[in-house]
Write a protein that holds these residues in place. Structure first.
Motif, PDB file in Angstrom:
ATOM      1  N   ASP B   3     -11.478   8.376  38.641  1.00  0.00           N
ATOM      2  CA  ASP B   3     -10.142   8.632  39.174  1.00  0.00           C
ATOM      3  C   ASP B   3      -9.621   9.894  38.512  1.00  0.00           C
ATOM      4  O   ASP B   3      -9.445   9.959  37.312  1.00  0.00           O
ATOM      5  N   MET B   4      -9.382  10.903  39.293  1.00  0.00           N
ATOM      6  CA  MET B   4      -9.026  12.210  38.738  1.00  0.00           C
ATOM      7  C   MET B   4      -7.730  12.179  37.938  1.00  0.00           C
ATOM      8  O   MET B   4      -7.507  12.990  37.074  1.00  0.00           O
ATOM      9  N   GLN B   5      -6.883  11.204  38.219  1.00  0.00           N
ATOM     10  CA  GLN B   5      -5.575  11.177  37.570  1.00  0.00           C
ATOM     11  C   GLN B   5      -5.612  10.443  36.232  1.00  0.00           C
ATOM     12  O   GLN B   5      -4.614  10.354  35.557  1.00  0.00           O
ATOM     13  N   ASP B   6      -6.755   9.902  35.893  1.00  0.00           N
ATOM     14  CA  ASP B   6      -6.772   8.968  34.774  1.00  0.00           C
ATOM     15  C   ASP B   6      -7.843   9.332  33.747  1.00  0.00           C
ATOM     16  O   ASP B   6      -8.851   8.657  33.633  1.00  0.00           O
ATOM     17  N   PRO B   7      -7.629  10.428  33.007  1.00  0.00           N
ATOM     18  CA  PRO B   7      -8.654  10.794  32.022  1.00  0.00           C
ATOM     19  C   PRO B   7      -8.643   9.822  30.852  1.00  0.00           C
ATOM     20  O   PRO B   7      -7.584   9.437  30.373  1.00  0.00           O
ATOM     21  N   ILE B   8      -9.828   9.411  30.404  1.00  0.00           N
ATOM     22  CA  ILE B   8      -9.897   8.519  29.243  1.00  0.00           C
ATOM     23  C   ILE B   8     -10.013   9.349  27.967  1.00  0.00           C
ATOM     24  O   ILE B   8      -9.565   8.944  26.908  1.00  0.00           O
ATOM     25  N   ILE B   9     -10.628  10.528  28.088  1.00  0.00           N
ATOM     26  CA  ILE B   9     -10.647  11.459  26.957  1.00  0.00           C
ATOM     27  C   ILE B   9      -9.977  12.751  27.390  1.00  0.00           C
ATOM     28  O   ILE B   9     -10.310  13.314  28.426  1.00  0.00           O
ATOM     29  N   ARG B  10      -9.001  13.161  26.618  1.00  0.00           N
ATOM     30  CA  ARG B  10      -8.364  14.464  26.862  1.00  0.00           C
ATOM     31  C   ARG B  10      -8.611  15.335  25.653  1.00  0.00           C
ATOM     32  O   ARG B  10      -8.252  14.966  24.540  1.00  0.00           O
ATOM     33  N   ILE B  11      -9.211  16.476  25.875  1.00  0.00           N
ATOM     34  CA  ILE B  11      -9.453  17.425  24.800  1.00  0.00           C
ATOM     35  C   ILE B  11      -8.664  18.676  25.116  1.00  0.00           C
ATOM     36  O   ILE B  11      -8.799  19.237  26.193  1.00  0.00           O
ATOM     37  N   GLU B  12      -7.790  19.049  24.186  1.00  0.00           N
ATOM     38  CA  GLU B  12      -6.941  20.214  24.436  1.00  0.00           C
ATOM     39  C   GLU B  12      -7.102  21.244  23.332  1.00  0.00           C
ATOM     40  O   GLU B  12      -6.802  20.971  22.175  1.00  0.00           O
ATOM     41  N   ASN B  13      -7.608  22.390  23.685  1.00  0.00           N
ATOM     42  CA  ASN B  13      -7.728  23.559  22.793  1.00  0.00           C
ATOM     43  C   ASN B  13      -8.364  23.219  21.451  1.00  0.00           C
ATOM     44  O   ASN B  13      -7.886  23.606  20.406  1.00  0.00           O
ATOM     45  N   ILE B  14      -9.449  22.494  21.517  1.00  0.00           N
ATOM     46  CA  ILE B  14     -10.116  22.102  20.270  1.00  0.00           C
ATOM     47  C   ILE B  14     -10.992  23.225  19.737  1.00  0.00           C
ATOM     48  O   ILE B  14     -11.740  23.852  20.478  1.00  0.00           O
ATOM     49  N   CYS B  15     -10.823  23.491  18.422  1.00  0.00           N
ATOM     50  CA  CYS B  15     -11.676  24.458  17.735  1.00  0.00           C
ATOM     51  C   CYS B  15     -12.292  23.759  16.532  1.00  0.00           C
ATOM     52  O   CYS B  15     -11.699  22.858  15.966  1.00  0.00           O
ATOM     53  N   LYS B  16     -13.508  24.191  16.178  1.00  0.00           N
ATOM     54  CA  LYS B  16     -14.108  23.701  14.942  1.00  0.00           C
ATOM     55  C   LYS B  16     -14.803  24.867  14.257  1.00  0.00           C
ATOM     56  O   LYS B  16     -15.718  25.470  14.808  1.00  0.00           O
ATOM     57  N   THR B  17     -14.303  25.198  13.071  1.00  0.00           N
ATOM     58  CA  THR B  17     -14.934  26.244  12.273  1.00  0.00           C
ATOM     59  C   THR B  17     -15.437  25.592  11.003  1.00  0.00           C
ATOM     60  O   THR B  17     -14.680  24.937  10.292  1.00  0.00           O
ATOM     61  N   TYR B  18     -16.734  25.753  10.718  1.00  0.00           N
ATOM     62  CA  TYR B  18     -17.292  25.172   9.502  1.00  0.00           C
ATOM     63  C   TYR B  18     -16.962  26.064   8.315  1.00  0.00           C
ATOM     64  O   TYR B  18     -16.811  27.271   8.476  1.00  0.00           O
ATOM     65  N   PRO B  19     -16.842  25.458   7.121  1.00  0.00           N
ATOM     66  CA  PRO B  19     -16.672  26.292   5.936  1.00  0.00           C
ATOM     67  C   PRO B  19     -17.870  27.234   5.869  1.00  0.00           C
ATOM     68  O   PRO B  19     -18.979  26.815   6.011  1.00  0.00           O
ATOM     69  N   GLY B  20     -17.655  28.490   5.682  1.00  0.00           N
ATOM     70  CA  GLY B  20     -18.746  29.445   5.796  1.00  0.00           C
ATOM     71  C   GLY B  20     -18.579  30.279   7.050  1.00  0.00           C
ATOM     72  O   GLY B  20     -19.248  31.282   7.223  1.00  0.00           O
ATOM     73  N   GLY B  21     -17.622  29.850   7.912  1.00  0.00           N
ATOM     74  CA  GLY B  21     -17.198  30.742   8.986  1.00  0.00           C
ATOM     75  C   GLY B  21     -17.883  30.553  10.329  1.00  0.00           C
ATOM     76  O   GLY B  21     -17.550  31.250  11.272  1.00  0.00           O
ATOM     77  N   VAL B  22     -18.843  29.612  10.416  1.00  0.00           N
ATOM     78  CA  VAL B  22     -19.496  29.407  11.704  1.00  0.00           C
ATOM     79  C   VAL B  22     -18.546  28.670  12.637  1.00  0.00           C
ATOM     80  O   VAL B  22     -18.073  27.582  12.313  1.00  0.00           O
ATOM     81  N   GLN B  23     -18.265  29.299  13.797  1.00  0.00           N
ATOM     82  CA  GLN B  23     -17.388  28.632  14.754  1.00  0.00           C
ATOM     83  C   GLN B  23     -18.244  27.874  15.748  1.00  0.00           C
ATOM     84  O   GLN B  23     -18.907  28.458  16.599  1.00  0.00           O
ATOM     85  N   ALA B  24     -18.262  26.549  15.602  1.00  0.00           N
ATOM     86  CA  ALA B  24     -19.147  25.722  16.424  1.00  0.00           C
ATOM     87  C   ALA B  24     -18.514  25.437  17.782  1.00  0.00           C
ATOM     88  O   ALA B  24     -19.206  25.390  18.789  1.00  0.00           O
ATOM     89  N   VAL B  25     -17.201  25.236  17.792  1.00  0.00           N
ATOM     90  CA  VAL B  25     -16.496  24.935  19.036  1.00  0.00           C
ATOM     91  C   VAL B  25     -15.282  25.843  19.103  1.00  0.00           C
ATOM     92  O   VAL B  25     -14.521  25.939  18.144  1.00  0.00           O
ATOM     93  N   ASN B  26     -15.136  26.533  20.236  1.00  0.00           N
ATOM     94  CA  ASN B  26     -14.116  27.568  20.342  1.00  0.00           C
ATOM     95  C   ASN B  26     -13.172  27.276  21.502  1.00  0.00           C
ATOM     96  O   ASN B  26     -13.497  27.541  22.652  1.00  0.00           O
ATOM     97  N   ASN B  27     -12.019  26.718  21.187  1.00  0.00           N
ATOM     98  CA  ASN B  27     -10.955  26.527  22.165  1.00  0.00           C
ATOM     99  C   ASN B  27     -11.424  25.800  23.426  1.00  0.00           C
ATOM    100  O   ASN B  27     -11.310  26.320  24.521  1.00  0.00           O
ATOM    101  N   VAL B  28     -11.931  24.601  23.236  1.00  0.00           N
ATOM    102  CA  VAL B  28     -12.435  23.822  24.361  1.00  0.00           C
ATOM    103  C   VAL B  28     -11.353  22.870  24.859  1.00  0.00           C
ATOM    104  O   VAL B  28     -10.694  22.202  24.071  1.00  0.00           O
ATOM    105  N   SER B  29     -11.151  22.858  26.167  1.00  0.00           N
ATOM    106  CA  SER B  29     -10.262  21.875  26.795  1.00  0.00           C
ATOM    107  C   SER B  29     -11.035  21.210  27.921  1.00  0.00           C
ATOM    108  O   SER B  29     -11.628  21.906  28.744  1.00  0.00           O
TER     109      SER B  29
END
Lengths: 305, 362
Positions: B3-29
C-alpha cells in the motif's frame, strides 16, 4: 617435496636432537627423582634405593596433607580471581579499536619481560607498611583530617588519633595478591584468543532476538568461550599450585605452600627422598587436573556434535 | 499487499560516516511499504549492508531519521526493535540445538515452555525442517542452517525481516530454489522483507521494489521491470542486465523533441528535451540481426561479426559497427538448428526500434 617418511635421513636429523635433549635433560632427571622417592637417606648426600613407600606415607601425614589442601585452596582462589579480573580485561581488549588492541596486549605481556623476583620485590615495595599503598592512604587520611578540622570537627578524632598503616604483607592475602599478579597474563591470553575467534554475528544475533547485553553474555559469549575459559583455568592453576617464590617472599609463617616444603627438603632439610615423593604427589595432582580438563573438552565436543 | 500510503520503514536523509572519514551512506531517503519484498541492490561497498544494519540497530546513523512502524528508532536498542535479521553467516548458535536456536527469542520473552515448543514446531514446519529440531547445527547443511536462521527470526513475528545477503553462501542450484522459497515464505507470513544483495538476478526475480545503490547513494528505486526497461542513469542501466551504450550529443529543438547525434548511428530524434552529452542504450535482446538491410523506423548499422557465444536456448552475437565496443545481440534459437546460422567475420546488420532505445543523460 618428498613425504618425510620416505626421506629417512631428513626425518632423523630433525627428530633425533630434540629427542636426545628431552631424554637427557627431562626424562633422566625425572626418572632419578622418581627413583629417589622410593629411597632412604643414608648419609649427608647418600641415598640408598630400597624401594620403600615410607616417603609417601610421610607425605600423606595430616601435616603435609594440610599444606597440600591449603595449596589447592590458594591456587583455586587465585585462579578464580584471575578469571573474574581477566574476563573483563580480555573483553575490553577484544572490543578495543584495532590500533589500541596491540598496545593493550603488550601491557598484558609486559610483566613477562621482567624477572619474577624483581616483580615480587616491587610488589613488596607497594604493599609494605611504609609502602606506596599506605603512603597513598596516609595522604588521603591527612587530607580528610584537615578537611574535618576546616569544618570544625577536628577535635573529635573521627578518623582515629593517628594514621594506622594497613598490614598487607606476610599473610595469605599478600600471597594471593602476588599469585594473581603473576597468574593474570596466563588467564587473559587464552581468554583473549577465545573471544577474538568468536564471530561477532553471534552476539548481534542474540541482541537481535531480544536479549540484553547481560543475557547475551551468559547465554552466548560464555558458552562459546568455554574452551578458552577452561584453558585459562588450567594454565593459571597449574603454575600457581607449584609456585614457591611468591609465598616465600610475600607470605607469613603460616602461608607456605607445598612447593616451599619441597624446596626445603631439597635444600635446608636435605631430605631428597621425601622431597621427591612430595614432588611426585604434586605432579599426580596436576595430572588429575589435566585429565579433568581433557574429559571436559571431550564432553564439550560431544555437546556441540 | 503493498500500500503506497503506508510505509513501514521511513528513511529520511540518512548519512553514515565512519570514524576515519569513510562515508558509507550519503543522504539516503526511501520508504519500504508494508508487506512488500524490498531489495537493496548494489556492488560491494555501496553502503547497502550499512543501511540494513542501521535498520537493525547495529550501526548508528551520523544524521537523519529512521522510523519503523511510525516509531523513531534513534534511541531504540537492537533488542527492542520490531525487526529481526537473517545474518549472512546465519549466526546459528553452535552450542544450541536447532529447536533451542529457533526458540531462543521466545525464551527471552519469557513465554511458557508449552507455547515455545508449539511455535518452534510451527516455525520449523514453515521452513520444512519440522523433523530436525533435535539436531545440532554442525549436523546440518548450509541450506538447512539458513532455514534455521530464517525460522529463528520469523518466530518473533517481526514487523520487518531483514536479510543480509542470505543466499550468497549457497551453491547455484540451491540458491535458485531458495529464491522461490523466500518469495513463497514472504507471501505465507505476510511480513515485510528487506533483502540486501549484490546479485541483480536475485533482486529482479524476488523483489517488488528495488533500490539500486552506488557509493552510498540511492540511484533509483523502482519495480524490477521499470528498473530494467527505464533505468534513469548509466550506472543502473549497466548494473542491471546487459546493455549496449553509444556516446552522443543531444540538442533539444524546443518543441519537445531532441536530436541525438552519434558517430555510428547518425542523427536520431527522440522525445524529451536533453542537451549536451548523452548515451543511447539498447538491451541485447531488443537488437535484431540480419543479412539484408532492415527497413522501417529503425536504428541500424552494419559491421563484421567478432564473436558468437552459444548458450543452448540463445546465442550472443557480437557485431563491430565501429563503436567503442561491439554491439551485443541476444538471438533466441527458436528453431531447431545448429547454432544461430551466422559466422565470424560475416558482415551483418544490427537494428532496433527507436522506442526500444534509452536516452541516458547521466
Amino acid at each position: 617435496m618428498e613425504h618425510w617418511r620416505k626421506s629417512a635421513g631428513a626425518f632423523w636429523a630433525g627428530f633425533l636432537p630434540p629427542t636426545l635433549w628431552l631424554l637427557a635433560f627431562f626424562f633422566v632427571p625425572l626418572s632419578l627423582i622418581w627413583a629417589f622417592s622410593f629411597g632412604e637417606k643414608s648419609g649427608i648426600i647418600d641415598i640408598d634405593l630400597v624401594w620403600t613407600f615410607e616417603n609417601y606415607a610421610r607425605a600423606l601425614e595430616p601435616l603435609y596433607l594440610g599444606i597440600f589442601a591449603k595449596s589447592l585452596w590458594m591456587a583455586t582462589i587465585t585462579t578464580f580471581i584471575c578469571l573474574l579480573v581477566g574476563f573483563p580485561v580480555a573483553i575490553g581488549i577484544v572490543f578495543a579499536p584495532p590500533k589500541m588492541r596491540m598496545w593493550l596486549l603488550l601491557l598484558v605481556i609486559l610483566p613477562f619481560w621482567t624477572n619474577l623476583l624483581i616483580r615480587t620485590y616491587a610488589l613488596i615495595a607497594v604493599l609494605r607498611t611504609r609502602g606506596h599503598v599506605n603512603f597513598a592512604l596516609e595522604w588521603m587520611w591527612d587530607h580528610a583530617n584537615s578537611f574535618l578540622t576546616l569544618i570544625g570537627l577536628g577535635s573529635f578524632s573521627l578518623l582515629g588519633e593517628r594514621f594506622e598503616p594497613l598490614q598487607m604483607l606476610y599473610n595469605n592475602t599478600a600471597v594471593v595478591i602476588g599469585l594473581v599478579y603473576v597468574g593474570l597474563p596466563f588467564m587473559v591470553l587464552p581468554l583473549y584468543a577465545a573471544l577474538d575467534r568468536l564471530d561477532r554475528s553471534y552476539i548481534e544475533a542474540s541482541l537481535d532476538l531480544g536479549a540484553g547485553h547481560i543475557r547475551t553474555f551468559w547465554s552466548v559469549v560464555v558458552p562459546l568461550a568455554l574452551p578458552g575459559i577452561a584453558s585459562g583455568i588450567v594454565i593459571t592453576f597449574i603454575p600457581t599450585l607449584g609456585s614457591f617464590l611468591t609465598p616465600d617472599l610475600l607470605g607469613g609463617p603460616d602461608s607456605q605452600m607445598i612447593a616451599n616444603v619441597i624446596e626445603r627438603q631439597f635444600k635446608s632439610a636435605n631430605h631428597w627422598p621425601f622431597g621427591s615423593a612430595l614432588s611426585f604427589l604434586l605432579m599426580y595432582a596436576t595430572f588429575f587436573g589435566l585429565a579433568v580438563r581433557a574429559l571436559m573438552s571431550r564432553n564439550e565436543q560431544r555437546g556441540i556434535r | 499487499m503493498a500500500d503506497m500510503q503506508d510505509p513501514i520503514i521511513r528513511i529520511e536523509n540518512i548519512c553514515k560516516t565512519y570514524p576515519g572519514g569513510v562515508q558509507a551512506v550519503n543522504n539516503v531517503s526511501l520508504n519500504v511499504n508494508r508487506g512488500e519484498f524490498f531489495a537493496l541492490l548494489g556492488p560491494s561497498g555501496c553502503g547497502k549492508t550499512t543501511l540494513l544494519r542501521m535498520m537493525a540497530g547495529f550501526e548508528i546513523p551520523t544524521s537523519g531519521t529512521l522510523l519503523i512502524d511510525g516509531q523513531n528508532m534513534a534511541d531504540v536498542q537492537p533488542n527492542k526493535r520490531p525487526v529481526n535479521m537473517v545474518f549472512q553467516s546465519y549466526a546459528v548458535f553452535p552450542h544450541m540445538s536447532v529447536a533451542q536456536n529457533v526458540g531462543y527469542g521466545l525464551k527471552i520473552e519469557g513465554r511458557p515452555k508449552k507455547e515455545i515448543a508449539e511455535r518452534v514446531q510451527e516455525a520449523l514446519d514453515l521452513v520444512k525442517l519440522g523433523h530436525l529440531g533435535g539436531r545440532m547445527p554442525d549436523e546440518l547443511s548450509g541450506g538447512q542452517r539458513q532455514r534455521v536462521a530464517l525460522a529463528r527470526a520469523l518466530i518473533k513475528r517481526p514487523s520487518v525481516l531483514l536479510l543480509d545477503e542470505p543466499l550468497s553462501a549457497l551453491d547455484a542450484k540451491l540458491r535458485e530454489a531458495m529464491q522461490i522459497e523466500l518469495v513463497r515464505l514472504q507471501k505465507t507470513v505476510g511480513i515485510t522483507f528487506v533483502i540486501v544483495t549484490h546479485d541483480q538476478d536475485e533482486a529482479l526475480s524476488m523483489a517488488n521494489r528495488i533500490a539500486v545503490m552506488e557509493q552510498g547513494v540511492v540511484k533509483q528505486i523502482a519495480g524490477p521491470a521499470e528498473l530494467y526497461e527505464s533505468p534513469n542513469c548509466r550506472f543502473v542501466a549497466d548494473f542491471i542486465g546487459k546493455i549496449n551504450l553509444f556516446d552522443g550529443q543531444a540538442k533539444a529543438n524546443g518543441n519537445g523533441k531532441t536530436l541525438v547525434e552519434t558517430p555510428v548511428l547518425g542523427k536520431v530524434e527522440f522525445g524529451g528535451d536533453a542537451n549536451g552529452p548523452v548515451s543511447l542504450g539498447v538491451r541485447p535482446e531488443k537488437v535484431r540481426v540480419s543479412r539484408e538491410k532492415p527497413s522501417g523506423n529503425l536504428l541500424a548499422a552494419q559491421g563484421p561479426v567478432t564473436d558468437i557465444a552459444y548458450y543452448g536456448g540463445y546465442s550472443k552475437v557480437f557485431v563491430d559497427i565501429g563503436a567503442k565496443e561491439p554491439v551485443l545481440a541476444d538471438i533466441t534459437n527458436a528453431e531447431r538448428s545448429m547454432g544461430p546460422g551466422f559466422e565470424n567475420g560475416e558482415k551483418l546488420w544490427v537494428s532496433w526500434r527507436a522506442e526500444d532505445t534509452l536516452v541516458l543523460t547521466s
